[in-house]
Design an enzyme around this catalytic site. Structure first.
Site, PDB file in Angstrom:
ATOM      1  N   ASP A 228       7.040   7.657   8.541  1.00  0.00           N
ATOM      2  CA  ASP A 228       6.200   7.367   9.691  1.00  0.00           C
ATOM      3  C   ASP A 228       4.923   8.158   9.490  1.00  0.00           C
ATOM      4  OD1 ASP A 228       5.682   5.956  12.045  1.00  0.00           O
ATOM      5  OD2 ASP A 228       6.130   7.697  13.285  1.00  0.00           O
ATOM      6  N   SER A 229       3.807   7.539   9.813  1.00  0.00           N
ATOM      7  CA  SER A 229       2.529   8.191   9.540  1.00  0.00           C
ATOM      8  C   SER A 229       1.467   7.686  10.482  1.00  0.00           C
ATOM      9  CB  SER A 229       2.101   7.940   8.081  1.00  0.00           C
ATOM     10  OG  SER A 229       1.962   6.552   7.836  1.00  0.00           O
TER      11      SER A 229
ATOM     12  N   GLY B  86       0.813  -1.208   0.000  1.00  0.00           N
ATOM     13  CA  GLY B  86       0.000   0.000   0.000  1.00  0.00           C
ATOM     14  C   GLY B  86       0.848   1.261   0.000  1.00  0.00           C
ATOM     15  N   LYS B  87       1.902   1.250   0.795  1.00  0.00           N
ATOM     16  CA  LYS B  87       2.797   2.403   0.832  1.00  0.00           C
ATOM     17  C   LYS B  87       3.520   2.573  -0.502  1.00  0.00           C
ATOM     18  CE  LYS B  87       3.734   2.419   5.818  1.00  0.00           C
ATOM     19  NZ  LYS B  87       4.790   2.426   6.856  1.00  0.00           N
TER      20      LYS B  87
ATOM     21  N   LYS C  94      -8.855   7.832  -4.228  1.00  0.00           N
ATOM     22  CA  LYS C  94      -8.171   7.869  -2.935  1.00  0.00           C
ATOM     23  C   LYS C  94      -6.723   8.333  -3.077  1.00  0.00           C
ATOM     24  CE  LYS C  94      -6.890   5.075   1.054  1.00  0.00           C
ATOM     25  NZ  LYS C  94      -6.899   3.748   1.702  1.00  0.00           N
TER      26      LYS C  94
ATOM     27  N   GLY D 170      -6.786   0.491   8.162  1.00  0.00           N
ATOM     28  CA  GLY D 170      -6.574   1.397   9.283  1.00  0.00           C
ATOM     29  C   GLY D 170      -7.863   2.102   9.689  1.00  0.00           C
ATOM     30  N   TYR D 171      -7.767   3.419   9.797  1.00  0.00           N
ATOM     31  CA  TYR D 171      -8.910   4.224  10.240  1.00  0.00           C
ATOM     32  C   TYR D 171      -9.763   4.728   9.072  1.00  0.00           C
ATOM     33  CZ  TYR D 171      -6.242   4.243  14.597  1.00  0.00           C
ATOM     34  OH  TYR D 171      -5.556   3.856  15.724  1.00  0.00           O
ATOM     35  N   ASP D 172      -9.510   4.228   7.873  1.00  0.00           N
ATOM     36  CA  ASP D 172     -10.222   4.722   6.683  1.00  0.00           C
ATOM     37  C   ASP D 172     -11.750   4.682   6.807  1.00  0.00           C
ATOM     38  OD1 ASP D 172      -7.812   5.264   5.520  1.00  0.00           O
ATOM     39  OD2 ASP D 172      -7.922   3.700   3.991  1.00  0.00           O
TER      40      ASP D 172
END
Length: 204
Positions: free
Chosen positions: A69-70, A11-12, A183, A161-163
């Site tokens: 980092d995110s 994904g990254k 997106k 994640g928090y999507d």
């Protein structure tokens, strides 16, 4: 320009590649899974990104290595979960329900901490910081963010994640309701990558 990326997360890599120009070659750092990961114990995204870029660049002498980092920052929670976004529920021993995935538990724990807080006070952002280093020395830093709000219940099945909770008012959709192409135009990682390429072009 060839850049080694200190991640194998597809994904990254997808988010970074969506912003890269044809002149940029992105390559996962060779044998990354055989290199013991450094402790990510800095209090900020930039601190952790710098730490990782410096560490991993020493495993590829002469090459430019980028690391990120995110995470999610919620204003009503004073910036939490922040650098602990991926470990938010685990940090607080939140294990309900027991059969939930890590993402599900993180989302449920976030919602529990926002109980009673109206949507108008649930501003939040995805924030990514990328650091580029060569031979243990930082060359450039890039920041990227996307602003949104945290919904009281999840919507959508895409993303991770928090999507499902991260709502984009202008789109009237959560990140988890957007198709991949759309997106990517909102990707905080993509924006950070564009920023670091600009910074690197001034350095090299």
């Amino acid at each position: 320009m060839n850049l080694f990326v200190a991640t194998t997360n597809p994904g990254k890599l997808r988010d970074f590649s969506a912003t890269a120009s044809p002149q940029i070659t992105l390559t996962p750092l060779p044998s990354l899974n055989q290199i013991p990961a450094p402790a990510e114990d800095e209090p900020t995204f930039e601190g952790n990104a710098r730490l990782k870029a410096i560490f991993y660049s020493r495993h590829a002498p002469g090459e430019i290595v980028i690391a990120d980092d995110s995470g999610l920052e919620v204003d009503a929670l004073h910036g939490a979960p922040g650098v602990r976004s991926a470990r938010y529920a685990d940090d607080h021993h939140f294990n309900d329900p027991a059969n939930a995935t890590t993402d599900e538990r993180n989302n449920l724990y976030l919602l529990s901490n926002l109980t009673g807080i109206p949507l108008t006070e649930r501003s939040a952002r995805y924030h990514c910081v990328l650091a580029a280093a060569r031979n243990g020395h930082i060359l450039a830093i890039g920041h990227g963010a996307v602003e949104g709000e945290i919904l009281p219940a999840p919507r959508g099945t895409e993303g991770f994640g928090y999507d499902p909770l991260f709502y984009l008012p202008a789109q009237n959709k959560t990140m988890a309701e957007l198709d991949l192409t759309t997106k990517l135009t909102f990707s905080h990682r993509g924006r950070a990558f564009a920023a670091i390429l600009d910074a690197l072009s001034a350095e090299l």
